[in-house]
Design a protein around this motif. Structure first.
Motif, PDB file in Angstrom:
ATOM      1  N   GLY A  48      -1.384   2.908   2.211  1.00  0.00           N
ATOM      2  CA  GLY A  48      -0.075   2.048   2.784  1.00  0.00           C
ATOM      3  C   GLY A  48       0.254   2.443   4.248  1.00  0.00           C
ATOM      4  N   THR A 156      -3.467  -5.576  -8.262  1.00  0.00           N
ATOM      5  CA  THR A 156      -1.365  -5.008  -8.514  1.00  0.00           C
ATOM      6  C   THR A 156      -1.744  -3.706  -7.364  1.00  0.00           C
ATOM      7  OG1 THR A 156      -1.230  -5.607 -10.698  1.00  0.00           O
ATOM      8  CG2 THR A 156       0.566  -4.343  -9.694  1.00  0.00           C
ATOM      9  N   THR A 158      -3.575  -3.095  -4.822  1.00  0.00           N
ATOM     10  CA  THR A 158      -4.075  -3.982  -3.761  1.00  0.00           C
ATOM     11  C   THR A 158      -2.800  -4.640  -3.303  1.00  0.00           C
ATOM     12  OG1 THR A 158      -6.153  -4.422  -4.008  1.00  0.00           O
ATOM     13  CG2 THR A 158      -5.713  -5.905  -2.593  1.00  0.00           C
ATOM     14  N   TYR A 159      -2.173  -5.318  -3.768  1.00  0.00           N
ATOM     15  CA  TYR A 159      -1.452  -5.972  -3.485  1.00  0.00           C
ATOM     16  C   TYR A 159       0.250  -5.281  -2.920  1.00  0.00           C
ATOM     17  CZ  TYR A 159       3.355  -9.022  -4.076  1.00  0.00           C
ATOM     18  OH  TYR A 159       4.753  -9.844  -3.661  1.00  0.00           O
ATOM     19  N   ILE A 160      -0.498  -4.138  -3.647  1.00  0.00           N
ATOM     20  CA  ILE A 160       1.224  -2.838  -3.372  1.00  0.00           C
ATOM     21  C   ILE A 160       0.446  -2.515  -2.263  1.00  0.00           C
ATOM     22  CG2 ILE A 160       2.530  -0.548  -4.273  1.00  0.00           C
ATOM     23  CD1 ILE A 160       1.930  -1.670  -6.920  1.00  0.00           C
ATOM     24  N   LEU A 162      -1.274  -3.600   0.242  1.00  0.00           N
ATOM     25  CA  LEU A 162      -0.611  -4.987   1.032  1.00  0.00           C
ATOM     26  C   LEU A 162       0.556  -4.739   1.817  1.00  0.00           C
ATOM     27  CD1 LEU A 162      -2.307  -6.709   3.200  1.00  0.00           C
ATOM     28  CD2 LEU A 162      -2.045  -8.754   1.530  1.00  0.00           C
ATOM     29  N   PHE A 163       1.739  -4.581   1.136  1.00  0.00           N
ATOM     30  CA  PHE A 163       2.743  -4.887   0.921  1.00  0.00           C
ATOM     31  C   PHE A 163       3.116  -3.763   1.637  1.00  0.00           C
ATOM     32  CE2 PHE A 163       2.052  -8.905  -0.757  1.00  0.00           C
ATOM     33  CZ  PHE A 163       3.705 -10.115  -0.316  1.00  0.00           C
ATOM     34  N   LEU A 164       2.817  -2.686   1.754  1.00  0.00           N
ATOM     35  CA  LEU A 164       3.417  -1.760   1.841  1.00  0.00           C
ATOM     36  C   LEU A 164       3.095  -1.016   3.775  1.00  0.00           C
ATOM     37  CD1 LEU A 164       3.395   0.924  -1.290  1.00  0.00           C
ATOM     38  CD2 LEU A 164       5.717   0.924  -0.428  1.00  0.00           C
ATOM     39  N   LEU A 166       2.804  -3.302   5.548  1.00  0.00           N
ATOM     40  CA  LEU A 166       3.679  -4.461   5.897  1.00  0.00           C
ATOM     41  C   LEU A 166       4.858  -3.744   6.660  1.00  0.00           C
ATOM     42  CD1 LEU A 166       2.003  -7.928   4.549  1.00  0.00           C
ATOM     43  CD2 LEU A 166       1.028  -6.641   6.398  1.00  0.00           C
ATOM     44  N   PHE A 167       4.975  -3.670   5.754  1.00  0.00           N
ATOM     45  CA  PHE A 167       6.919  -3.201   5.318  1.00  0.00           C
ATOM     46  C   PHE A 167       6.529  -1.640   6.458  1.00  0.00           C
ATOM     47  CE2 PHE A 167       7.450  -4.650   0.964  1.00  0.00           C
ATOM     48  CZ  PHE A 167       8.993  -5.814   1.676  1.00  0.00           C
TER      49      PHE A 167
END
Length: 343
Positions: A48, A156, A158-160, A162-164, A166-167
């Motif tokens: 991330g 899951t 990949t989702y984690i 990606l959002f990490l 962005l944060f």
């Protein structure tokens, strides 16, 4: 008269030192155990952070060219990245999906055809004898199953990540300052400088890797199309993505291309192998920017050793992130230890 009263005080002080030493040792052991147990989670956090560094690096490039504020440049960086990826999938997605689906469906038949082609030569027969045994198959299947076993599942993870990313992109200072709160005051400046150097190093490394991935995908796609290899677009995309992994990525991407080429004959497979090797040599010596090589001294053997260990213990994420981890460790050692002993 005062001497006897000093002994209990000295004895108590010694006991306190023993308890403090034991406590610190126990906390250190617990920390190491916790780190090992949750190592895959730390790898997702690092992934991330790399995404955030990519967005910020792209934003600085936009800022320098268009003279915009960093916030506006960062917003353009994020939006344009997703737009570019979306357009690529829009124009090429259907073709790539069809080729990947065809590749998956025809893989068993392709392997059988490749075996028939190999069996026509003495060298191929020896290779088939060594690789066709049940023991080799079981070991290979066990290794591949363990290697591609992700932390929470592929989607899951990949989702984690990606959002990490962005944060971390939206408020990097919040997380950095929060981490610095845990550092003693006298060491905060040095820690801040080290974090800044790590970020600079990883950003430069990312620029080199992304540029290399794009060029390698284009070169291999054109070469495969010229050679008349089926599913050239899908194979080029696989080669470009896997080129992010130094050393092992290009080798892994070579196998499906050789398998498909074998269905057209031994000569085609040899040509594909030569083309892949030539492009990788060209990538390693010409395409990869010289600034990335001069930025930090990362011995090739050290990277391979790290990839072997990380790949074995942490699977695919370990293999992907072994190089940035080596870069981080080298920067930290240089900033924390080497510079201090040379002062």
């Amino acid at each position: 008269m005062d001497l006897p009263s000093e002994k209990p005080h000295e004895q108590l002080s010694f006991q306190q030192k023993v308890w403090i030493t034991c406590s610190i040792t126990a906390l250190f052991v617990i920390f190491i155990w916790f780190f090992i147990a949750t190592f895959n989670v730390f790898l997702l956090i690092l992934a991330g952070a790399l995404i955030a560094l990519f967005f910020h690096g792209f934003a600085y490039l936009i800022q320098n060219r268009l003279h915009l504020t960093h916030k506006v440049s960062l917003l353009i960086s994020i939006i344009s990245t997703f737009v570019i990826i979306g357009l690529l999938f829009w124009f090429m997605g259907a073709r790539i999906q069809a080729q990947v689906t065809e590749l998956a469906k025809t893989l068993p038949a392709t392997i059988n055809t490749a075996k028939q082609q190999l069996s026509t030569t003495s060298l191929g027969q020896k290779l088939l004898e060594k690789t066709s045994s049940e023991d080799v198959y079981n070991k290979g299947y066990a290794f591949v199953s363990k290697f591609f076993n992700s932390t929470f599942g592929v989607f899951t993870d990949t989702y984690i990540v990606l959002f990490l990313g962005l944060f971390f992109t939206g408020a990097p200072k919040t997380y950095i300052e929060g981490f610095l709160q845990l550092i003693p005051k006298r060491a905060k400046k040095g820690t801040r400088d080290t974090i800044s150097k790590v970020g600079f190093t990883l950003t430069k490394w990312l620029k080199g890797q992304v540029f290399s991935m794009v060029i390698v995908a284009i070169l291999k796609g054109v070469a495969l199309a010229v050679l008349g290899i089926p599913m050239a677009t899908a194979l080029a995309l696989i080669a470009g993505i896997l080129n992010f992994i130094p050393n092992f990525g290009p080798l892994i991407s070579m196998f499906p291309a050789i398998l498909i080429a074998l269905t057209l004959g031994i000569n085609k497979a040899i040509l594909v192998t030569v083309v892949y090797l030539v492009i990788q040599i060209f990538d390693g010596n010409v395409i990869t920017p010289s600034i990335q090589r001069k930025l930090i001294n990362m011995p090739a053997a050290l990277i391979i050793i790290a990839q072997l260990f990380m790949g074995y213990f942490a699977g695919v994420w370990g293999l992907i992130l072994a190089t940035p981890i080596v870069a981080i460790l080298i920067v930290v050692v240089q900033e924390v230890y080497v510079k201090k002993i040379n002062e």
